[in-house]
Write an enzyme that holds these catalytic residues in place. Structure first.
Site, PDB file in Angstrom:
ATOM      1  N   CYS A  47       0.840  -1.197   0.000  1.00  0.00           N
ATOM      2  CA  CYS A  47       0.000   0.000   0.000  1.00  0.00           C
ATOM      3  C   CYS A  47       0.881   1.255   0.000  1.00  0.00           C
ATOM      4  CB  CYS A  47      -0.898  -0.020   1.236  1.00  0.00           C
ATOM      5  SG  CYS A  47      -2.119   1.314   1.249  1.00  0.00           S
ATOM      6  N   ASP A  49       0.394   3.608   1.925  1.00  0.00           N
ATOM      7  CA  ASP A  49       0.333   4.102   3.301  1.00  0.00           C
ATOM      8  C   ASP A  49       1.744   4.345   3.868  1.00  0.00           C
ATOM      9  OD1 ASP A  49      -2.035   3.751   5.757  1.00  0.00           O
ATOM     10  OD2 ASP A  49       0.085   3.965   6.301  1.00  0.00           O
ATOM     11  N   ARG A  51       2.822   4.267   6.677  1.00  0.00           N
ATOM     12  CA  ARG A  51       3.205   3.420   7.817  1.00  0.00           C
ATOM     13  C   ARG A  51       3.605   2.016   7.373  1.00  0.00           C
ATOM     14  NH1 ARG A  51      -2.514   4.083  10.500  1.00  0.00           N
ATOM     15  NH2 ARG A  51      -2.927   3.585   8.315  1.00  0.00           N
ATOM     16  N   HIS A 108      -2.117  -4.229   5.103  1.00  0.00           N
ATOM     17  CA  HIS A 108      -1.954  -3.763   6.496  1.00  0.00           C
ATOM     18  C   HIS A 108      -3.304  -3.421   7.109  1.00  0.00           C
ATOM     19  CE1 HIS A 108      -2.625   0.623   5.747  1.00  0.00           C
ATOM     20  NE2 HIS A 108      -2.383   0.231   4.516  1.00  0.00           N
ATOM     21  N   CYS A 111      -6.330   0.160   6.751  1.00  0.00           N
ATOM     22  CA  CYS A 111      -6.067   0.637   5.386  1.00  0.00           C
ATOM     23  C   CYS A 111      -7.172   1.592   4.922  1.00  0.00           C
ATOM     24  CB  CYS A 111      -5.949  -0.540   4.421  1.00  0.00           C
ATOM     25  SG  CYS A 111      -5.535  -0.023   2.750  1.00  0.00           S
TER      26      CYS A 111
HETATM   27 ZN   LIG Z   1      -3.462   0.915   2.925  1.00  0.00          ZN
END
Ligand SMILES: [Zn+2]
Length: 214
Positions: A47, A49, A51, A108, A111
Site C-alpha cells: 500500500c 500508506d 506506515r 496492512h 487501510c
Molecule cells: Zn493501505
C-alpha cells in the site's frame, strides 16, 4: 514555510546518511555491485500508506526488493491488451524482466483504501472509488459472511480478503500461472497488523501468525 523547509532539511539529512553509509561508509560494495544493474529476488506489492513501507518493514536494503505501491495494495485481474496497463506493466517487468522468485502482496490494518471500499464514495475523491472497486468481491463476501460482526472485524476481514483476492488475480496472468506451476515463482499474502505490531501470512484460506508479538 518554516515547516516545509524543516521537512526538506530532514529529507536531505536522510540522503546524507544514506550517502555516508553506501558511498563512503562500510557498505560501498553494495552500490559497486548495484551500479551494474539490479537483480532483486522478490516483487513486493504494498500500500502507499506511509506506515507500511516494505523496505523498512522487511529490512530490505538497496537492490533487494522490487516494490510496487498503490492504494490498498491491489492487483487487478489480467487483461490482454489493456489500454493503460498501470500495475500490470510493473508486474510484467518484475516477472519477465527480472525473473523474481517471489511475489509478496503486503497489506496492512487500518487501510484507508479498504475503508473507502467499504464506506463508498463520499464525493471527495475522483479516482479512488474506481480503483478500490478491484476488491469489491472481497467486500461483498464480508457482507455476506460477517453481516452481524462489528465494523472493526469486517474491516480486518476485508483487508485480508483483498490480499487473498489479489493473489487470485495474480494467478490470472498466464505467465505468472505458468511460473508458479513450474515451481519458479511463489506467491505470498502478508498482513501487517499495525495495532499489534505483528506480521500474518495467508495460508490454507486464512491468515496465521508469521511473526508474533514479542
Ligand atoms: Zn493501505
Amino acid at each position: 514555510m518554516g515547516v516545509i523547509l524543516a521537512e526538506i532539511e530532514q529529507f536531505l539529512a536522510g540522503f546524507k546518511r544514506f550517502q555516508e553509509r553506501y558511498f563512503h561508509g562500510g557498505e560501498e560494495s553494495v552500490f559497486e555491485r548495484l551500479r551494474q544493474g539490479q537483480s532483486p529476488r522478490a516483487l513486493v506489492i504494498s500500500c502507499c500508506d506511509s506506515r507500511a513501507d516494505p523496505g523498512m518493514l522487511l529490512g530490505a536494503g538497496p537492490g533487494e526488493i522490487f516494490v510496487v505501491r498503490n492504494v490498498a495494495n491491489l492487483v487487478p485481474p489480467y487483461r490482454n491488451g489493456a489500454e493503460m496497463p498501470g500495475i500490470r506493466a510493473d508486474i510484467e517487468f518484475a516477472v519477465k524482466g527480472l525473473d523474481v522468485e517471489r511475489i509478496i502482496v503486503l497489506g496492512h490494518s487500518g487501510c484507508g483504501g479498504i475503508g473507502a471500499l467499504m464506506e463508498g464514495e463520499d464525493g471527495r475523491f475522483e479516482f479512488i472509488g474506481a480503483w478500490v472497486s478491484i476488491a469489491r468481491e472481497a467486500w461483498e463476501r464480508v457482507q455476506r459472511e460477517l453481516a452481524g460482526e462489528p465494523k472493526a472485524a469486517q474491516r480486518r476481514a476485508c483487508e485480508q480478503g483483498a490480499i487473498a483476492l489479489s493473489l487470485e488475480n495474480l494467478m490470472t496472468f498466464p505467465w505468472i500461472r505458468e511460473r508458479v506451476e513450474a515451481g519458479r515463482l511463489t506467491l505470498h499474502g502478508w498482513y501487517f497488523d499495525i495495532d499489534a505490531g505483528e506480521l500474518l501470512g495467508y495460508e490454507a484460506g486464512g491468515f496465521a501468525e508469521l511473526v508474533g508479538r514479542k
